[in-house]
Design a protein around this motif. Structure first.
Motif, mmCIF file in Angstrom:
data_model
loop_
_atom_site.group_PDB
_atom_site.id
_atom_site.type_symbol
_atom_site.label_atom_id
_atom_site.label_comp_id
_atom_site.label_asym_id
_atom_site.label_seq_id
_atom_site.Cartn_x
_atom_site.Cartn_y
_atom_site.Cartn_z
ATOM 1 N N ILE A 25 0.842 -1.202 0.000
ATOM 2 C CA ILE A 25 0.000 0.000 0.000
ATOM 3 C C ILE A 25 0.879 1.255 0.000
ATOM 4 N N LEU A 26 2.056 1.179 0.581
ATOM 5 C CA LEU A 26 3.002 2.294 0.488
ATOM 6 C C LEU A 26 3.416 2.498 -0.971
ATOM 7 N N TYR A 27 3.650 1.408 -1.698
ATOM 8 C CA TYR A 27 3.969 1.485 -3.119
ATOM 9 C C TYR A 27 2.815 2.103 -3.908
ATOM 10 N N ILE A 28 1.595 1.648 -3.633
ATOM 11 C CA ILE A 28 0.435 2.188 -4.345
ATOM 12 C C ILE A 28 0.298 3.683 -4.072
ATOM 13 N N GLY A 29 0.473 4.074 -2.819
ATOM 14 C CA GLY A 29 0.408 5.498 -2.488
ATOM 15 C C GLY A 29 1.459 6.300 -3.222
ATOM 16 N N THR A 30 2.667 5.782 -3.262
ATOM 17 C CA THR A 30 3.754 6.467 -3.975
ATOM 18 C C THR A 30 3.439 6.561 -5.463
ATOM 19 N N ARG A 31 2.852 5.512 -6.005
ATOM 20 C CA ARG A 31 2.477 5.524 -7.426
ATOM 21 C C ARG A 31 1.433 6.603 -7.706
ATOM 22 N N PHE A 32 0.450 6.761 -6.820
ATOM 23 C CA PHE A 32 -0.550 7.816 -6.995
ATOM 24 C C PHE A 32 0.075 9.197 -6.874
ATOM 25 N N LEU A 33 1.107 9.330 -6.056
ATOM 26 C CA LEU A 33 1.778 10.627 -5.930
ATOM 27 C C LEU A 33 2.625 10.950 -7.156
ATOM 28 N N LEU A 34 3.303 9.943 -7.704
ATOM 29 C CA LEU A 34 4.227 10.174 -8.812
ATOM 30 C C LEU A 34 3.576 10.057 -10.194
ATOM 31 N N ARG B 214 -2.893 9.278 1.395
ATOM 32 C CA ARG B 214 -3.634 8.415 2.323
ATOM 33 C C ARG B 214 -3.050 7.007 2.327
ATOM 34 N N ASP B 215 -2.865 6.440 1.149
ATOM 35 C CA ASP B 215 -2.357 5.070 1.065
ATOM 36 C C ASP B 215 -0.933 4.960 1.600
ATOM 37 N N ALA B 216 -0.082 5.907 1.246
ATOM 38 C CA ALA B 216 1.295 5.877 1.736
ATOM 39 C C ALA B 216 1.316 5.977 3.261
ATOM 40 N N THR B 217 0.470 6.822 3.808
ATOM 41 C CA THR B 217 0.398 6.973 5.256
ATOM 42 C C THR B 217 -0.055 5.675 5.914
ATOM 43 N N PHE B 218 -1.059 5.005 5.336
ATOM 44 C CA PHE B 218 -1.502 3.718 5.881
ATOM 45 C C PHE B 218 -0.339 2.732 5.937
ATOM 46 N N GLY B 219 0.451 2.677 4.873
ATOM 47 C CA GLY B 219 1.588 1.758 4.843
ATOM 48 C C GLY B 219 2.630 2.080 5.889
ATOM 49 N N ILE B 220 2.947 3.349 6.042
ATOM 50 C CA ILE B 220 3.959 3.755 7.029
ATOM 51 C C ILE B 220 3.465 3.482 8.446
ATOM 52 N N TRP C 80 -5.233 -4.507 15.188
ATOM 53 C CA TRP C 80 -6.351 -3.558 15.295
ATOM 54 C C TRP C 80 -6.305 -2.544 14.162
ATOM 55 N N PHE C 81 -5.109 -2.089 13.839
ATOM 56 C CA PHE C 81 -4.951 -1.145 12.730
ATOM 57 C C PHE C 81 -5.399 -1.786 11.416
ATOM 58 N N MET C 82 -4.963 -3.013 11.156
ATOM 59 C CA MET C 82 -5.328 -3.702 9.917
ATOM 60 C C MET C 82 -6.842 -3.919 9.858
ATOM 61 N N LEU C 83 -7.433 -4.241 10.989
ATOM 62 C CA LEU C 83 -8.882 -4.430 11.032
ATOM 63 C C LEU C 83 -9.597 -3.138 10.634
ATOM 64 N N ALA C 84 -9.140 -2.020 11.191
ATOM 65 C CA ALA C 84 -9.760 -0.726 10.873
ATOM 66 C C ALA C 84 -9.487 -0.303 9.437
ATOM 67 N N VAL C 85 -8.276 -0.503 8.978
ATOM 68 C CA VAL C 85 -7.890 -0.028 7.649
ATOM 69 C C VAL C 85 -8.514 -0.872 6.538
ATOM 70 N N ALA C 86 -9.053 -2.030 6.870
ATOM 71 C CA ALA C 86 -9.753 -2.853 5.873
ATOM 72 C C ALA C 86 -10.982 -2.134 5.332
ATOM 73 N N LEU C 87 -11.445 -1.128 6.045
ATOM 74 C CA LEU C 87 -12.571 -0.334 5.548
ATOM 75 C C LEU C 87 -12.234 0.386 4.250
#
Length: 120
Positions: free
Chosen positions: A16-25, A51-57, A73-80
């Protein structure tokens, strides 16, 4: 099982960090991969990237410093997010195969990862 739980969680967070970076670049290319091609509104695509990069970090930081249960707990919430992405793709004319094959499947894998982390 601990190694598998951590490895899957790290892989998901790095992805998801990669996906976020891809959306930024490369926001328009990334939007096409998301399932809803875009030709304008670069700022909104970059917001998604951030948003995606932040989730990954955050996920990686929790794994490294707070432990498996906090990360679970974070993964459970971020599945939304991928569940919401499924609905967004469907509501805006995207292909069902992308909505379910990418976004919904991602949500299932993230929930599975949370379950593994809870079991550690």
């Amino acid at each position: 099982m601990t190694v598998v739980a951590y490895a899957l969680a790290v892989a998901l967070n790095v992805f998801i960090l990669y996906i976020g970076t891809r959306f930024l670049l490369h926001p328009f290319v990334a939007a096409a991969g998301y399932g809803i091609p875009a030709t304008q509104d670069r700022a909104y695509l970059e917001i998604k990237g951030l948003r995606d990069a932040t989730f990954g970090i955050v996920g990686l930081v929790l794994l490294a410093f707070a432990g498996a249960h906090a990360a679970a707990w974070f993964m459970l919430a971020v599945a939304l997010a991928p569940l919401g992405d499924t609905v967004i793709v469907l509501r805006h004319g995207g292909r069902r195969s992308v909505a379910f094959g990418i976004h919904f499947a991602t949500a299932v894998v993230v929930l599975f990862s949370a379950g593994l982390l809870f079991a550690v």
